[in-house]
Scaffold this motif. Structure first.
Motif, PDB file in Angstrom:
ATOM      1  N   ILE A   1       0.842  -1.182   0.000  1.00  0.00           N
ATOM      2  CA  ILE A   1       0.000   0.000   0.000  1.00  0.00           C
ATOM      3  C   ILE A   1       0.880   1.236   0.000  1.00  0.00           C
ATOM      4  CG2 ILE A   1      -0.201   0.044   2.532  1.00  0.00           C
ATOM      5  CD1 ILE A   1      -3.064   1.236   2.043  1.00  0.00           C
ATOM      6  N   TRP A   2       0.470   2.221  -0.759  1.00  0.00           N
ATOM      7  CA  TRP A   2       1.123   3.529  -0.693  1.00  0.00           C
ATOM      8  C   TRP A   2       0.055   4.570  -0.414  1.00  0.00           C
ATOM      9  CZ3 TRP A   2       1.893   7.967  -4.286  1.00  0.00           C
ATOM     10  CH2 TRP A   2       2.817   8.882  -3.765  1.00  0.00           C
ATOM     11  N   VAL A   3       0.263   5.339   0.644  1.00  0.00           N
ATOM     12  CA  VAL A   3      -0.633   6.442   0.988  1.00  0.00           C
ATOM     13  C   VAL A   3       0.111   7.727   0.682  1.00  0.00           C
ATOM     14  CG1 VAL A   3      -2.024   7.527   2.780  1.00  0.00           C
ATOM     15  CG2 VAL A   3      -1.685   5.040   2.807  1.00  0.00           C
TER      16      VAL A   3
ATOM     17  N   VAL B   1      -3.201   2.104  -3.907  1.00  0.00           N
ATOM     18  CA  VAL B   1      -2.759   3.485  -3.724  1.00  0.00           C
ATOM     19  C   VAL B   1      -3.924   4.290  -3.173  1.00  0.00           C
ATOM     20  CG1 VAL B   1      -2.130   5.617  -4.937  1.00  0.00           C
ATOM     21  CG2 VAL B   1      -0.951   3.485  -5.479  1.00  0.00           C
ATOM     22  N   ARG B   2      -3.645   5.077  -2.115  1.00  0.00           N
ATOM     23  CA  ARG B   2      -4.646   5.984  -1.555  1.00  0.00           C
ATOM     24  C   ARG B   2      -4.075   7.389  -1.568  1.00  0.00           C
ATOM     25  NH1 ARG B   2      -8.733   3.346   1.252  1.00  0.00           N
ATOM     26  NH2 ARG B   2      -9.790   5.341   0.870  1.00  0.00           N
TER      27      ARG B   2
ATOM     28  N   GLY C   1      -8.496   6.384  -3.856  1.00  0.00           N
ATOM     29  CA  GLY C   1      -8.810   7.781  -3.586  1.00  0.00           C
ATOM     30  C   GLY C   1      -8.432   8.213  -2.184  1.00  0.00           C
ATOM     31  N   TRP C   2      -9.097   9.251  -1.727  1.00  0.00           N
ATOM     32  CA  TRP C   2      -8.790   9.840  -0.418  1.00  0.00           C
ATOM     33  C   TRP C   2      -9.043   8.857   0.715  1.00  0.00           C
ATOM     34  CZ3 TRP C   2     -12.235  10.845   3.693  1.00  0.00           C
ATOM     35  CH2 TRP C   2     -11.707  11.612   4.737  1.00  0.00           C
ATOM     36  N   ILE C   3      -8.188   8.941   1.729  1.00  0.00           N
ATOM     37  CA  ILE C   3      -8.402   8.178   2.954  1.00  0.00           C
ATOM     38  C   ILE C   3      -8.178   9.114   4.131  1.00  0.00           C
ATOM     39  CG2 ILE C   3      -5.987   7.373   2.975  1.00  0.00           C
ATOM     40  CD1 ILE C   3      -6.974   4.825   4.377  1.00  0.00           C
ATOM     41  N   ALA C   4      -9.089   9.087   5.084  1.00  0.00           N
ATOM     42  CA  ALA C   4      -8.904   9.888   6.298  1.00  0.00           C
ATOM     43  C   ALA C   4      -7.628   9.447   6.990  1.00  0.00           C
ATOM     44  CB  ALA C   4     -10.105   9.717   7.229  1.00  0.00           C
TER      45      ALA C   4
END
Length: 376
Positions: A188-190, A219-220, A241-244
């Motif tokens: 995962i890449w944030v 990917v987030r 997409g967006w992640i809090a």
């Protein structure tokens, strides 16, 4: 004591990493008995984009997740002089409107008894120096810069006399290992796309290795243009997409490794400054592989806390190694957590802030520190 923070936004972390750190600092100050309050402008681009992208639900979720945090939206007719008059320490972030930066400084010059701090967590001091040079900082007592090279830039340019290095850090009450979560993916890449500051690097260090290794990858982040989304899709990488930010620890826990891809301005002009994602990922206990950057301040132990690679081929080899060598993965997790716990939590940064304020002569801070020492 009463701390007042001027921020672009506390509520929204849409393409706004400073919100991560500020939340952790404010929460730790409150745990020590201090009063904290944030002010954010009406119509901030981060909050507007978040609502446009996700609706109102993330705003409600913020208040549910952080019931201990207080933020107030100010409009053009807000009485800033009254707000700062009731504070002991006022911290103004560099994204604050230049006219307001000057206005708050004038309030300090006219006899304000608060300690006034300017806080810089961006690369504009080197990439868009005119933006910072045009700010009126002469009435500010202190400057906090999130890296030594940035501190030196301020001193060399004459943008402040009392300038201190104050790195970001992880709120380890939020960013912690979650071993109970089942692993559902490899990588995962944030991270946000940004302004083409690392587009080639994302392709080299993330997309190509994940494609070649046929990884289950996610990917987030936000601001991905259509061509980037197409490239992710062609490589078999899921885009969420967006992640809090508060949900990132669970996302990390469900994957076997993550990567760090530094932005070019930091690598080339501001060595020693990682993004806050490095602190947060290590605090979550996920193996990290980083594209090369110069840890000039020796914040970490490269090779132990995380693996460092020079190019895409080395990244692919490192990914394969982490996925096939459980002992290596466990060693990286343990070492990274050890370093964060020892040096890089928001508690550490609040300790540093209080010491800076005490050395500056803030009487209430000295009393607070003495009380803490007695209690210890």
């Amino acid at each position: 004591m009463k701390f007042l923070f001027y921020t672009h936004s506390l509520v929204s972390d849409w393409n706004h990493g400073n919100a991560h750190f500020l939340r952790g600092v404010m929460r730790d100050l409150k745990r020590r008995g201090h009063d904290t309050r944030a002010l954010e402008p009406e119509g901030s681009w981060s909050c507007e984009n978040l609502v446009r992208d996700q609706g109102e639900a993330p705003i409600a979720a913020f208040h549910e997740t952080f019931p201990d945090l207080t933020s107030e939206v100010y409009s053009e007719d807000f009485d800033h002089e009254a707000a700062v008059d009731g504070a002991d320490v006022v911290v103004v972030h560099e994204w604050t409107d230049p006219a307001l930066v000057e206005r708050i400084g004038k309030a300090r010059r006219r006899g304000g008894r608060f300690t006034l701090i300017f806080h810089d967590t961006h690369h504009r001091a080197v990439s868009a120096a005119g933006d910072i040079a045009g700010l009126s900082l002469g009435n500010y007592d202190l400057v906090l810069a999130f890296g030594e090279t940035l501190r030196e830039r301020y001193l060399k340019a004459g943008w402040g006399e009392q300038v201190f290095t104050w790195h970001e850090a992880a709120d380890d009450t939020i960013f912690r290992p979650m071993p109970e979560e089942e692993k559902t993916g490899d990588l995962i890449w944030v991270g946000n796309w940004g302004d083409d500051e690392r587009s080639a690097e994302i392709s080299e260090f993330l997309i190509a290795p994940a494609r070649d290794l046929k990884l289950s990858a996610t990917v987030r982040g936000v601001r991905y243009p259509d061509h980037a989304l197409a490239e992710l899709k062609a490589a078999g990488i899921a885009y969420g997409g967006w992640i809090a930010n508060a949900d990132a620890p669970q996302a990390f826990a469900r994957h076997r490794m993550t990567v760090h891809i530094p932005r070019r301005p930091y690598v080339e002009n501001l060595p020693g400054i990682p993004t806050i994602r490095v602190f947060e990922a290590l605090s979550c206990g996920i193996p990290l592989i980083s594209a090369a950057w110069d840890d000039a301040e020796q914040l970490f132990r490269p090779g132990r806390d995380f693996l460092t690679v020079a190019d895409g081929n080395e990244m692919k080899a490192a990914m394969r190694q982490v996925l096939t060598d459980p002992d290596l993965a466990e060693e990286l997790v343990a070492a990274g957590l050890e370093t964060i716990t020892a040096r890089h939590t928001c508690r550490h940064r609040v300790d540093e802030l209080l010491i800076i304020l005490a050395d500056h002569g803030t009487t209430d801070v000295r009393a607070a520190l003495k009380t803490q020492e007695t209690a210890a």
